[in-house]
Write a protein that holds these residues in place. Structure first.
Motif, mmCIF file in Angstrom:
data_model
loop_
_atom_site.group_PDB
_atom_site.id
_atom_site.type_symbol
_atom_site.label_atom_id
_atom_site.label_comp_id
_atom_site.label_asym_id
_atom_site.label_seq_id
_atom_site.Cartn_x
_atom_site.Cartn_y
_atom_site.Cartn_z
ATOM 1 N N ILE A 1 -0.379 6.978 -6.194
ATOM 2 C CA ILE A 1 -1.495 7.933 -6.310
ATOM 3 C C ILE A 1 -0.964 9.362 -6.206
ATOM 4 O O ILE A 1 -1.342 10.240 -6.991
ATOM 5 N N PHE A 2 -0.050 9.590 -5.244
ATOM 6 C CA PHE A 2 0.523 10.942 -5.107
ATOM 7 C C PHE A 2 1.169 11.376 -6.420
ATOM 8 O O PHE A 2 0.955 12.485 -6.907
ATOM 9 N N GLY A 3 1.981 10.486 -6.962
ATOM 10 C CA GLY A 3 2.694 10.813 -8.190
ATOM 11 C C GLY A 3 1.739 11.040 -9.349
ATOM 12 O O GLY A 3 1.902 11.976 -10.141
ATOM 13 N N ASP B 1 0.822 -1.214 0.000
ATOM 14 C CA ASP B 1 0.000 0.000 0.000
ATOM 15 C C ASP B 1 0.848 1.253 0.000
ATOM 16 O O ASP B 1 0.431 2.297 -0.523
ATOM 17 N N LEU B 2 2.026 1.156 0.615
ATOM 18 C CA LEU B 2 2.953 2.288 0.556
ATOM 19 C C LEU B 2 3.225 2.642 -0.903
ATOM 20 O O LEU B 2 3.178 3.812 -1.293
ATOM 21 N N MET C 1 0.034 4.137 -2.472
ATOM 22 C CA MET C 1 -0.198 5.532 -2.084
ATOM 23 C C MET C 1 0.774 6.465 -2.789
ATOM 24 O O MET C 1 0.382 7.508 -3.307
ATOM 25 N N MET C 2 2.047 6.078 -2.815
ATOM 26 C CA MET C 2 3.029 6.913 -3.510
ATOM 27 C C MET C 2 2.639 7.029 -4.984
ATOM 28 O O MET C 2 2.808 8.082 -5.604
ATOM 29 N N LEU D 1 5.356 2.176 -9.061
ATOM 30 C CA LEU D 1 4.849 2.432 -7.710
ATOM 31 C C LEU D 1 3.501 1.756 -7.519
ATOM 32 O O LEU D 1 3.253 1.087 -6.509
ATOM 33 N N PHE E 1 12.461 11.874 -8.906
ATOM 34 C CA PHE E 1 11.925 11.011 -7.860
ATOM 35 C C PHE E 1 13.075 10.565 -6.979
ATOM 36 O O PHE E 1 14.043 9.988 -7.465
ATOM 37 N N VAL F 1 7.974 5.358 -13.424
ATOM 38 C CA VAL F 1 7.906 5.569 -11.980
ATOM 39 C C VAL F 1 6.490 5.316 -11.479
ATOM 40 O O VAL F 1 6.264 4.565 -10.524
#
Lengths: 521, 678
Positions: free
Chosen positions: B183-185, B176-177, B180-181, B226, B212, B222
């Motif tokens: 989604i942020f990206g 999930d880390l 989430m990263m 992720l 990154f 990237v």
């Protein structure tokens, strides 16, 4: 509600209650405190209902102004950010009184008076529009908390209360000096004016550091966090609830109200310091939480890790980050408060915080197990609960500023799951190894009434956070605009590739700009 | 209608879960199972309307979730061909598993909680597949993780179940880390998290670079990698797979629903859903291919030596997920979805069949204590055989008729061969894994249903017999002793019973799926023309690749068939013909056997690398950081100084620090007053 001094009234009601509590018997004091806090809760909801959320109106609402002497004035007023924190305060206060109903039976009148006085001061902190008024409220808040820990606390309460007081006072001395300089320089004590005043960037750094000393301790940020575990461990349950629920939010509120808008250049310049401390805090305190054998210490350390998400969100310098930080503060206030209540429930029965003394509580306390699981999951940041909204936005905000910080801080979701689920397993799962723990009765009606409302709000905040984000949006947008010129550029600047057709070159400009200035325009 | 499908399970879960004991077992079961059957009945018409091409993709908005600046995440339910496929898979398997649990969990006192969890899981999974933006997908993603945690740890008194539950949650969080990263990206790059909008814009970002972690990389690589880390966690791909075998601690219906048919395929679903995004990064696709192929091989090798019937199927699941991923990696998303679809039926069937065996054998899960069950539990035997025929891909090449796995797995292998590049390697690995699949699947059948009965040595069977004796004859102490000295083989006087009809009906229904799902739907899922019409662009359907896959050389078409027969032959030789072969193999290749039995030592490695250091470092930070340094030189050091100072001023002052602090505060307030009024 124009002209009606509702903010003063919200402070007068608990003040009157506090005085009354000092002169009556134990049971009357309990009822007076409960009624006073409930009245304040109703007033707080009325405040929310009458608050203009459209963003078209004035930023500062319900303003009151009564000069006292010189420039010093009884100046009150709130924006959406303060409104949300006041709502959190008045929501948690009746729950704290309820949590102390049976647990406190010595000096009840004084205890209730201390709590009510603290409510006055907390509302005062969030409503003050005069710099010195804020300072008085902010620092005086220490006194009732200090008394609550020192008189009604656990065995080692004197050490804890002294540590709490010393730490938090240390920062405030520097802050006061900085405040005096600022008033001298800008010629006003009005916070809204100061928020738009442009101090010399060189001086800003010193002012920022002076305020930082105070707010970092209050947050608390690593490495000035060690007062928190001790204070929590020794404080009575309700004391822990209000400490985690509201007092820790004063540091974040200080950053958002003072440090960021008043010293934007210094904030940007020193942001790497804040990021660094926050990154350390997330990993360090999460790992420390993992090895705790005392329930309250574990949750206290987890609070430090969560507050680090607040600071990175605030110092992301964009709307998502700051809104996320605010949501973490609200969500953490509810969830950490509820977790301390959960600890209190079983502490009241067995009088130990030692995790190993429990086990298998799902068998004899199924209702408790359900609610404790719910708050555990909320603390872990499961989507659909309040904490997820905040953590997600805060981390998304910081990603736009620094991918490294985002990566390190996002590991908090792994470590958080590890220590919270490990805690839950040791308390609620497994066989019933301790006969006395196995004989504990399930939640009483009173205890359900303390926890269920928090659960409902946590869920509400997780599924429809718009109710909470909307009042704050115009203020945070204004803050973002104030910070925009100084905000550091993100590290993920996109460059379009060479093989792209020339016709799409304009894309490049858009994407280059995007991370640096946030997406809100 | 889609609202009903999604929300009925939630409603049922809430009522059954909160009502719990007050509601009672039967109402809770009727409510949750009934809700699922209604959802299922409503889902099939949607799927059929997409099969016939009469339905269009549409989104039903609900209400705002999170808004912040230009970030806008809405609650909405999206229905398109991919969702329709997942809807029928989820609701069909879930409703059958609910029904099956009536029988399997019959002796369990805590049934409302169990059924509430199952329904909660179904709701979360439905939210995941109907998501129109990445955040709602993440909501479902974590929701199924929660339900998985709760169900693995359902028997919360068992330490092993608790450990497995935490492991599942925490390992998934590692994935999930990445999610989430990702989604942020994605939001940073596209300024939106709406899936259709991202997919539309993705091609324009191909070839761009992004900063990154202090370096510059290809943007889409990237983002895709992720997000793929998230998929690896949920779908138990090599590296993040360690939780799946342990998850077998949960009740068997849970393994069938969550850890075989639905949740673990969420990663495959995600990659297919975002396929236009993955198509923009060849690097990411290559990684997906290699990870899929590696998992496929790894899990199949481990599966060959496990003796716990559920663990064999768990590793089989892990391996089949590897097939789906490398199918996606070579661009055959339709084939990946098709294998997901058929696999859901036959793997749920195998798990529920295993549950039926375990039920018959009084909770014994070790196949070494099975044998000769063919005659005792015939319906379980026949349905599991159909499931095995499906997973091993039995069918007639060239004529093109076979069981479900024949269409989907052969489709994947042919597409991998046709794709070339990394696909060629994946093809070879896949062929070898197919050999292993056939071997371990038939090994399971032979050990369980054929040969001699070896029940007497089982402790569980002994308990069952002991209990029976205890009830029948209270005074016969000798029976107790006799049981402990029972012979290692033989029935021990135990009589397995076929499971009740509530458990057999789901088995029979799922066998229909295992037999016909491939034959009926292969044209829509992977047909070169049928696929275009069915998928309508919701995934990057590569018609050319599918054409090429149909025209691979004959030996490629025969390869899976040949290895399937080879695996069957080896299993037959080793477990029916010459039953001493396995021991001789172990004696000859002890090193290899131990390596496989210990699952390539991943758990041991992670324990040394992550778990132990986390606790050690935590203790270090606490004892030496907080207590030994910060406190020592901070407040305590200051206190010592103050105490020293007090010695001097003791006569003047009370000596209590807080008195000084209060005096200081008053002094400061006075100073403030002075500053203002001057």
């Amino acid at each position: 509600m124009d002209g009606f001094p509702i903010l003063s009234l919200m402070m007068a009601v608990p003040m009157a209650g506090a005085i009354a509590c000092l002169f009556v018997g134990a049971n009357s004091a309990r009822w007076i405190a409960l009624i006073a806090t409930l009245v304040d809760f109703v007033l707080g909801m009325a405040l929310w209902a009458n608050f203009d959320q459209s963003g078209g109106g004035a930023q500062w609402q319900f303003q009151e102004y009564a000069p006292i002497f010189g420039k010093f004035a009884w100046a009150l007023g709130i924006d959406g950010i303060a409104l949300m924190l006041i709502a959190l305060t008045v929501f948690l206060m009746p729950i704290c009184i309820g949590a102390s109903w049976n647990a406190i039976n010595k000096r009840v009148g004084e205890y209730m008076a201390a709590f009510l006085f603290m409510e006055v001061l907390m509302i005062g902190v969030f409503t003050a529009q005069d710099l010195y008024l804020f300072y008085i409220m902010f620092e005086a808040g220490l006194i009732p908390m200090y008394l609550i820990i020192g008189i009604w606390g656990g065995a080692d309460r004197i050490y804890a209360s002294y540590k709490f007081f010393l730490y938090t006072l240390f920062g405030s001395v520097l802050m006061l000096i900085a405040m005096m300089w600022m008033v001298h320089e800008a010629g006003t004590t009005e916070i809204p004016v100061l928020m738009a005043y442009n101090f010399d960037p060189h001086v800003q750094t010193w002012l920022f550091l002076a305020f930082f000393a105070s707010f970092a301790v209050k947050m608390p940020m690593w490495p000035v966090h060690t007062w928190l575990p001790d204070a929590h461990v020794q404080a009575p349950t309700a004391g822990s609830v209000i400490l985690a629920g509201v007092l820790l939010k004063m540091g974040g509120y200080g950053f958002i109200r003072f440090s960021l808008p008043m010293f934007p250049e210094a904030s940007a310049q020193l942001a790497p310091l804040v990021w660094g401390l926050s990154m350390v805090a997330v990993v360090y305190t999460s790992l420390v939480a993992l090895v705790q054998s005392d329930m309250k210490k574990l949750i206290a350390y987890s609070s430090v890790a969560h507050m680090a998400i607040v600071t990175v969100g605030l110092f992301a310098f964009n709307q998502a980050g700051i809104e996320g930080a605010m949501m973490v503060m609200l969500g953490h206030g509810l969830v950490a408060g509820a977790l301390f209540l959960c600890v209190g429930v079983i502490y009241d029965r067995l009088h130990t915080r030692e995790i190993a003394r429990y086990g298998g509580l799902s068998i004899n306390m199924p209702r408790y197990a359900v609610l404790f699981l719910f708050f555990t999951m909320a603390s872990v940041g499961l989507p659909g609960t309040s904490n997820f909204v905040g953590e997600f936005l805060a981390l998304m905000g910081i990603y736009q500023a620094s991918t490294w910080v985002a990566l390190v801080c996002t590991t908090g979701i792994i470590l958080g799951a590890a220590y919270m689920l490990y805690l839950y397993r040791r308390i609620c799962y497994g066989e019933q190894v301790n006969a006395d723990a196995a004989a504990m009765p399930d939640l009483s009606g009173r205890e359900i009434w303390l926890l269920a409302p928090i659960a409902a709000v946590v869920l509400w905040m997780g599924v429809y956070p718009e109710s909470f984000l909307k009042p704050m949006r115009p203020d945070i947008r204004a803050l973002e605009a104030r910070l925009a010129p100084a905000a550091p550029a993100g590290d993920s600047k996109i460059k379009m590739g060479a093989p792209k057709p020339a016709g799409e070159a304009h894309e490049e400009v858009h994407h280059e700009e995007a991370p640096a200035h946030g997406e809100a325009h | 209608m889609i609202q009903l499908i999604v929300l009925l399970p939630l409603l049922a879960a809430a009522i059954a879960g909160l009502g719990n004991k007050a509601l009672g077992k039967l109402p809770a079961k009727i409510l949750t199972t009934g809700a699922l059957f209604i959802s299922c009945a409503l889902s099939w018409p949607i799927f059929i309307s997409f099969l016939t091409g009469s339905a269009e993709a549409h989104v039903t908005p609900l209400f705002t979730w999170i808004q912040s600046g230009s970030f806008d995440a809405q609650w909405a339910l999206r229905v398109d061909a991919m969702t329709a496929v997942m809807l029928v898979v989820i609701t069909s398997v879930s409703s059958l598993v609910h029904l099956y649990s009536w029988g399997y969990m019959d002796e369990e006192p805590d049934q409302p909680r169990f059924f509430a969890y199952l329904s909660l899981f179904t709701f979360a999974m439905l939210m995941l597949v109907t998501a129109n933006n990445l955040l709602q997908m993440f909501f479902g993603w974590e929701g199924v993780g929660l339900a998985s945690y709760l169900l693995i740890g359902f028997w919360f008194r068992k330490p092993s179940a608790n450990a497995a539950a935490i492991k599942a949650f925490v390992v998934n969080r590692v994935g999930d880390l990445g999610f989430m990263m990702g989604i942020f990206g994605t939001y940073l790059v596209f300024n939106t998290i709406s899936i259709p909008e991202i997919l539309e814009m993705a091609p324009s970002m191909a070839g761009s670079t992004i900063g990154f972690l202090g370096h510059r990389f290809d943007t889409m690589t990237v983002l895709c990698l992720l997000l793929f880390v998230g998929a690896m966690g949920k779908s138990a791909q090599l590296g993040l797979h360690t939780w799946l075998p342990d998850a077998m601690e949960g009740p068997t219906p849970v393994s069938a629903l969550i850890h075989a048919a639905t949740m673990v395929t969420a990663g495959v679903f995600m990659v297919c859903r975002l396929s236009p995004m993955f198509e923009t990064s060849q690097t990411a696709l290559t990684v997906v291919t290699y990870v899929g192929a590696a998992t496929c091989l790894f899990a199949a090798t481990v599966g060959t030596v496990q003796t716990d019937i559920k663990r064999v199927i768990a590793y089989s699941t892990c391996s089949q997920l590897g097939y789906m991923f490398f199918a996606a990696g070579v661009g055959a998303y339709g084939a990946a979805m098709f294998h997901l679809f058929t696999h859901a039926f036959f793997k749920a069937l195998l798990f529920l069949g295993a549950g039926s065996v375990i039920h018959a054998m009084h909770h014994e899960q070790d196949m070494r204590y099975y044998g000769a069950l063919r005659k005792e539990i015939p319906i379980t035997f026949w349905t599991m055989t159909l499931g095995t025929l499906a997973i091993t891909g039995v069918g007639l090449p060239l004529i093109g008729v076979g069981f479900a796995g024949f269409y989907s797995k052969d489709g994947i292998l042919e597409a991998a061969y046709a794709a070339g590049g990394a696909g060629t390697g994946a093809f070879l690995v896949g062929i070898f894994a197919a050999l292993l699949t056939s071997f371990y699947s038939w090994r399971l059948v032979f050990l369980t249903f054929f040969g001699k009965a070896r029940w007497a040595a089982s402790e569980h069977i002994q308990h069952a017999l002991h209990d029976a004796h205890g009830h029948d004859d209270h005074h016969d102490d000798h029976a107790h002793d006799d049981n402990h000295h029972a012979p290692a083989t033989g029935t021990g006087g135990y009589h397995p019973h076929e499971s009740p009809w509530v458990m057999l009906v789901p088995l029979i229904v799922l066998s229909l799926g295992a037999v016909f799902a491939g034959f009926l739907f292969h044209d829509q899922f992977i047909g070169a023309e049928g696929g275009i019409e069915f998928w309508k662009g919701v995934l990057s359907f590569d018609s050319h690749l599918m054409h090429a896959a149909h025209e691979v050389p004959t030996w490629v078409k025969f390869a899976p068939f040949t290895v399937m027969l080879t695996g069957l032959l080896i299993a037959w030789l080793a477990y029916i013909k010459n039953t001493d072969w396995p021991q001789r193999f172990v004696a000859t290749f002890t090193g290899l056997y131990t390596f496989l039995l210990n699952k390539w030592y991943f758990d041991e490695l992670y324990n040394v690398l992550f778990v132990k250091p986390a606790f050690a470092i935590g203790r270090f930070f606490w004892k030496f950081g907080d207590v030994g340094f910060i406190d020592r030189f901070g407040p305590n050091g200051l206190a010592a100084l103050v105490v020293q100072g007090n010695k001097v001023t003791r006569r003047l002052q009370s000596g209590y620090l807080y008195t000084y602090a209060l005096v200081m505060l008053i002094g400061l307030a006075a100073a403030a007053t002075w500053a203002m009024t001057r």
